[in-house]
Design a protein around this motif. Structure first.
Motif, mmCIF file in Angstrom:
data_model
loop_
_atom_site.group_PDB
_atom_site.id
_atom_site.type_symbol
_atom_site.label_atom_id
_atom_site.label_comp_id
_atom_site.label_asym_id
_atom_site.label_seq_id
_atom_site.Cartn_x
_atom_site.Cartn_y
_atom_site.Cartn_z
ATOM 1 N N ALA A 1 -78.085 -29.479 -18.539
ATOM 2 C CA ALA A 1 -78.808 -28.214 -18.663
ATOM 3 C C ALA A 1 -80.142 -28.411 -19.377
ATOM 4 N N ALA A 2 -80.155 -29.247 -20.404
ATOM 5 C CA ALA A 2 -81.396 -29.495 -21.141
ATOM 6 C C ALA A 2 -82.432 -30.195 -20.267
ATOM 7 N N LYS A 3 -81.968 -31.108 -19.410
ATOM 8 C CA LYS A 3 -82.888 -31.822 -18.527
ATOM 9 C C LYS A 3 -83.526 -30.897 -17.498
ATOM 10 N N ILE A 4 -82.716 -29.987 -16.955
ATOM 11 C CA ILE A 4 -83.192 -29.136 -15.865
ATOM 12 C C ILE A 4 -83.918 -27.894 -16.377
ATOM 13 N N LEU A 5 -83.378 -27.279 -17.451
ATOM 14 C CA LEU A 5 -83.952 -26.031 -17.943
ATOM 15 C C LEU A 5 -84.938 -26.228 -19.080
ATOM 16 N N GLY A 6 -84.715 -27.250 -19.880
ATOM 17 C CA GLY A 6 -85.511 -27.425 -21.090
ATOM 18 C C GLY A 6 -84.753 -26.898 -22.297
ATOM 19 N N ASP A 7 -85.319 -27.081 -23.474
ATOM 20 C CA ASP A 7 -84.671 -26.637 -24.708
ATOM 21 C C ASP A 7 -84.708 -25.115 -24.829
ATOM 22 N N GLY A 8 -83.731 -24.582 -25.554
ATOM 23 C CA GLY A 8 -83.703 -23.152 -25.821
ATOM 24 C C GLY A 8 -82.915 -22.342 -24.816
ATOM 25 N N PHE A 9 -82.162 -22.983 -23.951
ATOM 26 C CA PHE A 9 -81.384 -22.251 -22.954
ATOM 27 C C PHE A 9 -80.200 -21.535 -23.613
ATOM 28 N N LYS A 10 -79.699 -20.513 -22.927
ATOM 29 C CA LYS A 10 -78.519 -19.785 -23.368
ATOM 30 C C LYS A 10 -77.350 -20.116 -22.454
ATOM 31 N N GLN A 11 -76.158 -20.210 -23.014
ATOM 32 C CA GLN A 11 -74.963 -20.534 -22.235
ATOM 33 C C GLN A 11 -73.999 -19.366 -22.230
ATOM 34 N N GLN A 12 -73.480 -19.051 -21.058
ATOM 35 C CA GLN A 12 -72.417 -18.070 -20.913
ATOM 36 C C GLN A 12 -71.417 -18.606 -19.905
ATOM 37 N N GLY A 13 -70.317 -19.140 -20.388
ATOM 38 C CA GLY A 13 -69.333 -19.777 -19.512
ATOM 39 C C GLY A 13 -69.916 -21.017 -18.875
ATOM 40 N N ASP A 14 -69.888 -21.059 -17.532
ATOM 41 C CA ASP A 14 -70.420 -22.223 -16.841
ATOM 42 C C ASP A 14 -71.873 -22.021 -16.398
ATOM 43 N N LYS A 15 -72.532 -20.959 -16.919
ATOM 44 C CA LYS A 15 -73.926 -20.690 -16.567
ATOM 45 C C LYS A 15 -74.851 -20.910 -17.751
ATOM 46 N N TYR A 16 -76.004 -21.488 -17.448
ATOM 47 C CA TYR A 16 -77.025 -21.752 -18.453
ATOM 48 C C TYR A 16 -78.319 -21.103 -17.957
ATOM 49 N N THR A 17 -79.011 -20.359 -18.827
ATOM 50 C CA THR A 17 -80.216 -19.655 -18.407
ATOM 51 C C THR A 17 -81.360 -19.876 -19.382
ATOM 52 N N LEU A 18 -82.571 -19.831 -18.826
ATOM 53 C CA LEU A 18 -83.792 -19.885 -19.625
ATOM 54 C C LEU A 18 -84.886 -19.196 -18.819
ATOM 55 N N ASP A 19 -85.382 -18.062 -19.352
ATOM 56 C CA ASP A 19 -86.374 -17.260 -18.641
ATOM 57 C C ASP A 19 -85.825 -16.866 -17.263
#
Length: 287
Positions: free
Chosen positions: A82-100
């Motif tokens: 998730a860090a590689k694809i989204l970058g730092d600061g993402f939020k996690q909810q279950g199996d989903k990771y979001t950023l902006d």
């Protein structure tokens, strides 16, 4: 004096036996199976009588023993991916990771990524350049591309292009191991796939079941359509991964497998060593 000669004869005898066993083992390990033209013709006719068409020239007539293939997940931690694809600061909810406007879902070893507001303009995106831009996106996220092969580039509408990659190891395709990238002139909008890295073959080679027997098993397969004529368009021998569903595995084994592709785009996988049908193989062929 007599006992000394007996010992010499016994030593030579045991040495010969060991050499014979070693040669026999090597021959068995590297054994090549050749199917006769009569067997191929009989198989074609049996299939035809059961509403399945197939050209003789797509039936492999020579098969070699194959080893198992060890595979590893390049990302041992989902959050690292998730860090590689989204970058730092993402939020996690279950199996989903979001950023902006970006979302990454990781289900077992499958993943899907979308970006609702891509901002990297591609001024010359077309059928000739899409593959190169897709590879650059994968490299940006640290994807391992050593064994990558481009399966197809498809235009979707006026400005959207889909590029699918799969993997080969030692000339054998790794079935259902793929990444599909979708690009627009605004940049990457989505990416999905299942990506494990081939590591090495095991030392032991296993006997491969005759493909004609696999075709007869396919004839009896309850999942193939029975209400219309079906044409087999391709038969391939490659590898199919073994993994538990909905589990983020770190390493696994891929087994030799036969893939049968039909004219409706469906694929059917069979374990090449046992002939067992591999169920739940609903993905379309990448070739």
């Amino acid at each position: 004096m007599y006992w000394s000669r007996v010992k010499t004869i016994l030593i030579i005898l045991f040495l010969c036996i060991n050499i014979f066993l070693l040669v026999s083992m090597m021959v068995s390990v590297n054994r090549t199976i050749t199917i006769s033209s009569e067997t191929v013709e009989d198989t074609v006719q049996v299939l035809k009588r059961n509403n399945i068409e197939i050209e003789k020239n797509i039936i492999p007539t020579k098969m070699h023993n194959l080893p198992l293939l060890e595979m590893v997940n390049p990302e041992q931690d989902p959050k690292a991916l998730a860090a590689k694809i989204l970058g730092d600061g993402f939020k996690q909810q279950g199996d989903k990771y979001t950023l902006d406007k970006k979302t990454l879902a990781i289900r077992g070893c499958e993943f899907s990524y979308s970006d609702e507001a891509p901002s990297q303009t591609i001024s010359d995106l077309n059928e000739l350049t899409a593959e190169n831009y897709a590879k650059k996106e994968l490299e940006k996220f640290g994807a391992h591309l050593k064994y990558v092969v481009t399966a197809k580039v498809q235009r979707q509408g006026d400005e959207k292009y889909s590029v699918t990659f799969y993997q080969e190891f030692s000339g054998r395709e790794i079935f259902e191991n793929y990444i599909t990238v979708i690009l627009t002139p605004q940049g990457l909008i989505s990416m999905e796939g299942y990506w494990l890295i081939p590591k090495k073959f095991t030392t032991e080679k296993l006997p491969i079941r005759h493909v004609t027997g696999i075709l007869i098993d396919f004839l009896r397969n309850d999942e193939r359509p029975k209400d219309r004529k079906l044409t087999v368009t391709d038969i391939s021998l490659g590898y199919h991964r073994v993994d538990p569903k909905n589990s983020y595995i770190k390493e696994t084994t891929a087994i030799p497998a036969w893939r049968i592709t039909t004219d409706d785009g469906q694929v059917y996988y069979y374990e090449a060593t046992t002939g067992n049908y591999i169920k739940n193989s609903s993905l379309k062929s990448s070739s």
